[in-house]
Motif scaffolding. Structure first.
Motif: not given
Lengths: 256, 356
Positions: B65, B68-69, B91, B95, B213-216
């Motif tokens: 994660n 990811l950042g 996970e 993402y 930056i999103k996956s939703l």
């Protein structure tokens, strides 16, 4: 009095985007957003802010604040923010997390980010329940509080006791600032803003990790009116989650 | 590219680390797990010296994660792990794929399932090529067979990651990671670290629109659109598929093997060739995209196929998918927990060659 003499005393902060929010009536997320937006304006932050949003009702924070944002998986916002800050150390980086996100699935990430003294700020919204998923028990759910997964009320011998995060975070070596505020009343909202400002300042001057818990209402899942929710915060939550500053290295003269 | 003249004697793990530094990797997020520990250990000092940053994360979950950042912030960053740790990283990889964040991830595959052992294996092939996390996604997967290739492919991994906005996986194993051999380090001529970052979060003091930056994707049809976009991207990668073909031209039997096993199979092929037996090797270097076309072209020439893997049969599925309309492939498993030798491969190769 003519129009010319009228003085505008209350307006939308520039950092807050002019649109209706998706929050339920009486929800305190809007107040927390506004406080952050006011501070962004006052501290000239928007252009250098990288925001990490998380899971739950507040995931859409990026629709309401006019700053760059990355969306983190459940509970991992402090780890994502660590990566963002390490990658761009000159930027202002903060996370915005609810109680399920921060105190349950993300317990490891918040503890270690604080303990490492990551130069980030964390805004922790504690409304003692999982909001977006429909009112299940959170780590901060009060004893006897009825939720959809504690239909008979939270029982300490079965579900454990509500976790006091600010006290835990304050005990960690890397924490520069830890405070608990509340969004139930004007007086407490003003104090909450001061806590946020201090946490932000301690990041900006490179001191260390700042943590601000904000007791908030969730009238929908508490099955209360907004006013009843405020009363619950005053009568039930604040006595268990006392307000105030738990750690401030700038006051102590400490270095972390 | 300017080739530096010197050769250095390093483990495959160190070759990967040095490749990352040559590619101007600026952040490394690690967590100890055998047999990849040389990578975070090397990075903990060397990336700092190179002006970057290193974090020993509290878990593989956190390390991925953090990646990811850093990737979302447009910075060249990497993490590494080994099989059980890779499961935990899935996970964040999902993402990163969903929100199109570039990053490089190294998996030094050990034996499994579960805690397994710390020896070499290829049991993570499915996880590495199917998208090991949730949702419909793929990422580039590169499979170096030796230390030099590990160095070279690590440099390439960063370019691919940023060119295609995708996580890129480097899949090695304990043989490649732990074996010491000479490499010739080199450095890319120039890397413009800010070029092509018009999507990343870097603050908008220039008064541009804010970036997310999103996956939703909740709005009706929005996720379908994103998945369509991602799938088109993955389909286009097929043109970038790559494989080594060794002695395939006149071969009656083509062995399909990758990574360390490809290297061991190559030794077996050399031995058979000395005996005049027409055996060749097809070694995929990109496991995703899988080199379908090159393999099918070989099948059209009427060759037989034998897939050898250090697992119970995973890449053989891709081999069969590639050649299914023309031919089939035999399969020989090396059970994880065993260290294979070229001699061990001779009998199954001979059997396949003779069509038994």
């Amino acid at each position: 009095m003519s129009e010319m003499n009228e003085k505008l005393v209350f307006d939308k902060p520039e950092s807050v985007i002019d649109r209706a929010t998706h929050y339920c009536p009486g929800c305190h997320h809007g107040i927390a957003h506004r406080l952050i937006g006011e501070l962004m304006d006052e501290m000239d932050l928007p252009g250098k802010t990288l925001m990490t949003t998380s899971i739950g009702c507040s995931v859409f924070l990026y629709n309401y604040l006019n700053v760059d944002a990355v969306e983190a998986p459940h509970g991992r916002a402090p780890a994502v923010a660590t990566g963002v800050k390490r990658a761009r150390p000159d930027h202002f980086v903060f996370t915005y997390q609810g109680d399920g996100d921060l105190a349950s699935i993300g317990m490891a990430e918040i503890m270690h980010a604080a303990n490492r003294g990551e130069k980030i700020s964390v805004v922790f919204i504690n409304n003692t329940i999982y909001g977006m998923t429909g009112g299940q028990m959170a780590p901060t759910t009060m004893i006897n509080q009825v939720t959809t997964t504690t239909p008979a009320g939270r029982c300490q011998t079965h579900e454990g006791a509500p976790i006091r995060m600010t006290e835990i975070i304050a005990s960690l070596g890397g924490t520069a600032f830890a405070a608990r505020g509340s969004l139930d009343s004007v007086k407490n909202i003003r104090a909450a803003k001061k806590h946020l400002k201090k946490a932000f300042e301690l990041q900006l001057n490179g001191t260390g990790f700042g943590f601000v818990e904000l007791l908030s209402g969730c009238p929908t899942n508490w099955k209360m009116t907004p006013l009843q929710a405020n009363e619950r915060i005053q009568n039930e939550l604040i006595p268990y989650f006392p307000l105030g500053v738990y750690k401030d290295v700038s006051e102590e003269g400490g270095v972390c | 590219m300017t080739k530096k003249p010197e050769r250095i004697f390093v483990k495959g793990n160190e070759a990967i680390s040095r490749g990352a530094l040559a590619a101007k990797c600026k952040c490394f997020f690690g967590y100890p797990i055998t047999p990849q520990n040389d990578i975070p250990e090397f990075m903990s000092s060397e990336i700092i010296k190179a002006g970057g940053d290193f974090v020993q994360a509290e878990s593989e979950v956190a390390a991925a994660n953090m990646l990811l950042g850093a990737g979302a912030a447009g910075i060249r960053a990497m993490t590494s792990s080994s099989s059980p740790g890779m499961s935990l990283k899935q996970e964040a990889i999902s993402y990163m794929a969903g929100s199109e964040v570039p990053a490089v991830i190294v998996n030094i595959n050990r034996g499994g399932p579960g805690l397994g052992d710390i020896g070499p294996a290829q049991g993570d092939y499915y996880q590495s090529t199917r998208g090991g996390g949730h949702g419909d996604y793929r990422h580039f997967t590169l499979a170096p067979g030796n230390a030099q290739e590990a160095y070279d492919l690590t440099i390439r991994a960063f370019d691919i990651a940023f060119e295609h906005r995708t996580p890129v996986l480097i899949l090695g194993d304990a043989i490649m990671g732990q074996m010491k051999e000479p490499i010739v380090p080199w450095e890319p001529e120039s890397i413009d670290e800010e070029n092509g970052r018009e999507w990343c979060i870097d603050g908008h003091e220039s008064k541009r629109e804010k970036r997310l930056i999103k996956s939703l994707f909740l709005a009706e049809g929005a996720l379908a659109g994103q998945n369509q976009h991602l799938q088109a991207k993955y389909d286009a990668w097929q043109d970038l598929a790559e494989a080594e073909e060794f002695e395939c031209e006149d071969a009656d039997l083509v062995i399909c093997a990758y990574g360390s096993i490809g290297r061991i199979a190559k030794s077996a092929v050399r031995k058979f060739r000395k005996e005049g037996k027409k055996v060749g090797l097809f070694r995929p270097i990109t496991l995703f995209p899988f080199p379908n076309k090159a393999l099918k072209d070989l099948a059209k020439q009427g060759k037989r196929f034998l897939t050898i893997e250090h697992n119970l049969g995973q890449m053989v599925d891709d081999v069969r998918l590639a050649i299914r309309t023309v031919a089939d492939s035999d399969f020989y498993p090396i059970y994880p927990g065993n260290l294979p030798t070229p001699d061990e491969l001779e009998e199954p190769i001979l059997k396949s060659l003779e069509g038994k």
